[in-house]
Motif scaffolding. Structure first.
Motif, PDB file in Angstrom:
ATOM      1  N   GLY A 186       0.957  -1.221   0.083  1.00 54.27           N
ATOM      2  CA  GLY A 186       0.039   0.037  -0.261  1.00 54.27           C
ATOM      3  C   GLY A 186       1.008   0.894   0.211  1.00 54.27           C
ATOM      4  N   TYR A 199      -4.371   0.457   0.249  1.00 52.12           N
ATOM      5  CA  TYR A 199      -4.230  -0.389   0.050  1.00 52.12           C
ATOM      6  C   TYR A 199      -4.960  -1.432  -0.566  1.00 52.12           C
ATOM      7  N   ASP A 233      -4.222   1.596  -4.661  1.00 44.35           N
ATOM      8  CA  ASP A 233      -4.387   1.925  -3.076  1.00 44.35           C
ATOM      9  C   ASP A 233      -5.750   3.169  -3.058  1.00 44.35           C
TER      10      ASP A 233
END
Length: 800
Positions: free
Chosen positions: A270, A303, A313
């Motif tokens: 992420g 993420y 993300d």
């Protein structure tokens, strides 16, 4: 002024007409002057204290609470004021300024490892009892988490509380969107017209009524208190499962102080994040007026990837908020405090993923962002009239939530569904009480709440949303309540209470298309009801360290209007009654060994819960009657002077014994399948209370050690297991979730005024499935909400 101090001391002496016995007594001295505290101590302990020096008499000192002998309490007051205690006779002392032969070295402005609550052999005051009852006099399951523990490694939201207590559970839609549950009392997964099953309070004022958890940052708090089981007698509607109360640090007019925290984080798979916090305590008028300001901001890295939008993300969340409080001492034992709270949450997208396919990926073709805004203002007047304490809290609350969901049907054009929940609340709670050292006492109070919530829904192509059926729910509650405790025997303390609430409910459907059922006029008209909630408890001292308690308590939630397809339907109020028994020994963090075991049985009538209606949207109805068995056990042990180990487990066995026949047929009719083949399945799914794992367990360890005069180390680690549960009721919401292991470890190295913190959450990088809901249009079949992947955080803090 010296003459006034001597006169005040003489008043203490005159009130102390009977000699005191050297015994511990319950003491609750609010922050104020030395003169005010010694006079209050003299009244409670029946001792004489002389303070001949006027400057010392006016010296500000912090609050003092716990169980003490009079001499011990006086020693603490003297130490905080820089004074000496001189014995002048039996139960008589004199306080004088400490004489110094030479200047002392300047003390460090911060103790990086704060001392435990100042109660050597003393006790913690359960302020959520509304009578400031000590823990040894409270008949019920009670948990207190120190604020400094909750913000260790950077302040977080109520997920920090769930990480530490097995009795607290949450949905995981996202910050500001979640519903909290305590002790297995769970109703649904959605934000709708139903009131929460957990009462949430900041001080004495309710944070929300029928809105989700505002997820305030747990920053600069003295503690968070959790009372388990119904709390209807003292807290009224919406506390079926229990109560969560945030206890803030009060402004201190005696000194300037503050702290600052800055942190950065990196999430595996992420994007990075950051957080910051500032606390400042500002004396404005010496000894009388102070302001305390808390500001915080956080950016939580995303993420989840969305290949259809060519974005990665996507679920970054930004949170900014804070509060300000001003405390003014009006006169002896009287004060007024004004508090303002505000928080803004912006989620770029939701945090769920597809059940199948590439991990941490979602195939939705639209952005499903959300926003949550919360604001509250309070004014608190507090004081005492002799032994009778008085406190009145008034406030207004504004809470707005906007959510967006993917509503696209396979093979059809892209569709978006949006839902807005707008809540406005005014409330007042006023009470008087008196408590004695042996736990006996009484309480009488009045409360008023006016809450209005508008639920608005829109659906269509992105950029061209059209309104669908909406609903407004409003309620006015006026309440009288009281409670009394009597020590019938030296080892037996009994308590009984009663609450009488008069509720006026109103509601109406909004927007088209709208088709009202028969009796629509009665449904949209105002209606009223009177609710009586009794309670009873007994506390038995088995030994000097072991206690047994028995408790009976009720709770309720008012009814309202819900949307089902294009209809507006009424749902009734529901009610719980719990009887529980518990045994406990020792005191957490002060005893070498502490343990507790509680068994509770709850009867739940006319359960309010959510289901998916024929149009694929969540709706609310009464689904039947149920029962719930709960067993909770905890143990803690200190190994040497530096290490503490603790463990806890909660077991919940809940069933709906009498599912609503009407609701059963509605659910069958809403499914495009053969009713005969699915009736048994639907009935089985209806019998399960949703969102609560049968088993939740946690173990943790804390290590604290001084490495030098200005250097210290603290390490805190934990492992938490959450068993499997169901998302909701019915065939669509019946999918499994849970059954995962979460972990975390944080370490802080204190170097004088500076602290360096390093932490890891989800150490094993477990995916898991915390919550099987992202959008209700494909609920449970295709969705999981994974844990945040392994995240590293490095932080820097300082105090001044």
């Amino acid at each position: 002024m010296i003459r006034a101090a001597v006169a005040g001391a003489a008043m203490v002496a005159m009130m102390s007409s009977a000699p005191a016995i050297a015994q511990t007594i319950a003491i609750d001295l609010p922050a104020g002057t030395v003169g005010g505290q010694v006079m209050a101590l003299g009244r409670v302990a029946r001792v004489s204290v002389v303070v001949p020096e006027g400057r010392l008499w006016r010296q500000r000192v912090p609050a003092l609470r716990g169980r003490w002998e009079a001499a011990q309490a006086l020693s603490v007051i003297a130490r905080r004021a820089g004074a000496e205690v001189i014995v002048i006779g039996p139960d008589s002392w004199r306080l004088i300024p400490r004489r110094r032969a030479a200047p002392r070295p300047k003390p460090a402005p911060v103790a990086p490892l704060p001392e435990p609550a100042a109660d050597p052999g003393g006790d913690i005051v359960v302020t959520a009892s509304k009578r400031d009852t000590t823990r040894d006099h409270f008949a019920g399951q009670y948990a207190r988490v120190a604020g400094i523990d909750l913000e260790f490694g950077g302040a977080g939201g109520t997920d920090r509380l769930a990480d530490r207590l097995t009795s607290v559970a949450s949905t995981y839609l996202g910050a500001g969107r979640n519903k909290l549950f305590i002790r297995g009392i769970a109703d649904s997964s959605f934000t709708g017209p139903t009131q929460a099953t957990v009462g949430q309070y900041f001080g004495d004022l309710r944070l929300s009524y029928n809105a989700p958890d505002p997820d305030l940052r747990l920053a600069d708090l003295a503690a968070v208190e959790v009372l388990e089981g119904p709390q209807g007698t003292l807290y009224g509607a919406g506390s079926l499962g229990g109560l969560i109360r945030l206890v803030p640090n009060a402004p201190d007019p005696s000194r300037f102080a503050g702290s600052a925290v800055l942190g950065g984080s990196a999430t595996t798979h992420g994007s990075p994040g950051a957080d910051a916090q500032l606390v400042a305590n500002l004396p404005v008028v010496t000894d009388r007026l102070a302001v305390r300001i808390v500001a915080n901001a956080a950016s939580e890295g995303g993420y989840i990837d969305k290949p259809l939008l060519d974005r990665t993300d996507v679920n970054r969340t930004r949170i900014e908020g804070g509060r300000a409080a001003a405390h003014l001492d009006l006169a002896h034992d009287w004060s007024v405090e004004m508090i303002g709270i505000g928080q803004r949450i912006r989620g770029a997208d939701s945090q769920y993923a597809d059940r199948e396919g590439r991990p941490l990926t979602r195939s939705a073709p639209v952005t499903e962002g959300f926003s949550a805004d919360f604001g509250q203002a309070q004014i608190v007047l507090a004081g005492s009239l002799g032994r009778v304490r008085f406190r009145s809290t008034s406030g207004v609350t504004a809470h707005d939530l906007m959510e967006r969901y993917d509503a696209t049907t396979p093979g059809e054009p892209v569709q978006l569904f949006a839902q807005a929940n707008r809540t406005r609340m005014q409330a007042n709670e006023t009470r008087i009480w008196s408590s004695a050292a042996d736990g006996s006492g009484w309480l009488a109070g009045f409360s008023y709440i006016h809450n209005r919530t508008r639920l608005t829904r829109l659906r269509g192509t992105p950029g061209a949303l059209q309104p669908t059926t909406g609903v407004v729910n409003a309620i006015r509650e006026a309440t009288l309540y009281g409670e009394g405790s009597v020590r019938l025997l030296p080892g037996l303390l009994t308590t009984a209470g009663l609450r009488v609430t008069r509720s006026v409910l109103g509601g109406e459907g909004e927007d088209a298309p709208l088709r009202l059922e028969p009796a629509a006029l009665a449904m949209t008209a105002q209606r009223s009801q009177t609710i009586v909630l009794p309670s009873a408890a007994a506390l038995i001292d088995l030994t000097g360290r072991m206690q047994l308690f028995l408790r009976y308590q009720q709770g309720f939630r008012p009814g309202g209007l819900a949307i089902e397809s294009d209809f507006v339907r009424r749902f009734r109020n529901d009610r719980v009654a719990t009887i529980e028994a518990g045994i406990r020994t020792g005191r957490a963090r002060t005893s070498r060994l502490d343990a507790a075991l509680t068994v509770a049985h709850t009867s739940w009538r006319d359960i309010q819960a959510d289901f998916i209606d024929g149009s694929g949207l969540p709706s609310t109805a009464n689904i039947g009657d149920g029962r719930l068995w709960t067993v909770e056990a905890s143990v803690g042990a200190r190994i040497g002077d530096a290490l503490r180990l603790e463990g806890a487990v909660s077991y919940n066995d809940g069933r709906i014994d009498d599912p609503s026949t009407v609701r059963l047929f509605d659910l069958v009719a809403s499914q495009a399948v053969d009713p005969a083949s699915t009736r048994a399945q639907i009935l089985a799914r209806l019998s399960q209370i949703p969102n609560i794992a049968r088993v939740t367990a946690r173990t943790g360890a804390t290590y604290r050690r001084r490495l030098g005069t200005a250097t210290d180390l603290k390490v805190d680690g934990w492992i938490r297991y959450v068993g499997s549960s169901r998302l909701g009721v019915g065939p669509v919401l019946g999918q499994q979730q849970g059954s995962y292991l979460d972990t975390g470890i944080t370490a802080r190295l204190g170097l004088g005024d500076i602290g360096i913190t390093a932490g890891i959450t989800n150490v094993a990088d477990v995916r898991g499935n915390r919550f099987a809901l992202g959008t209700p249009f494909t609920t449970g079949r295709d969705q999981v909400t994974p844990l945040r992947p392994r995240t590293f955080r490095l932080g820097l803090d300082t105090r001044f």
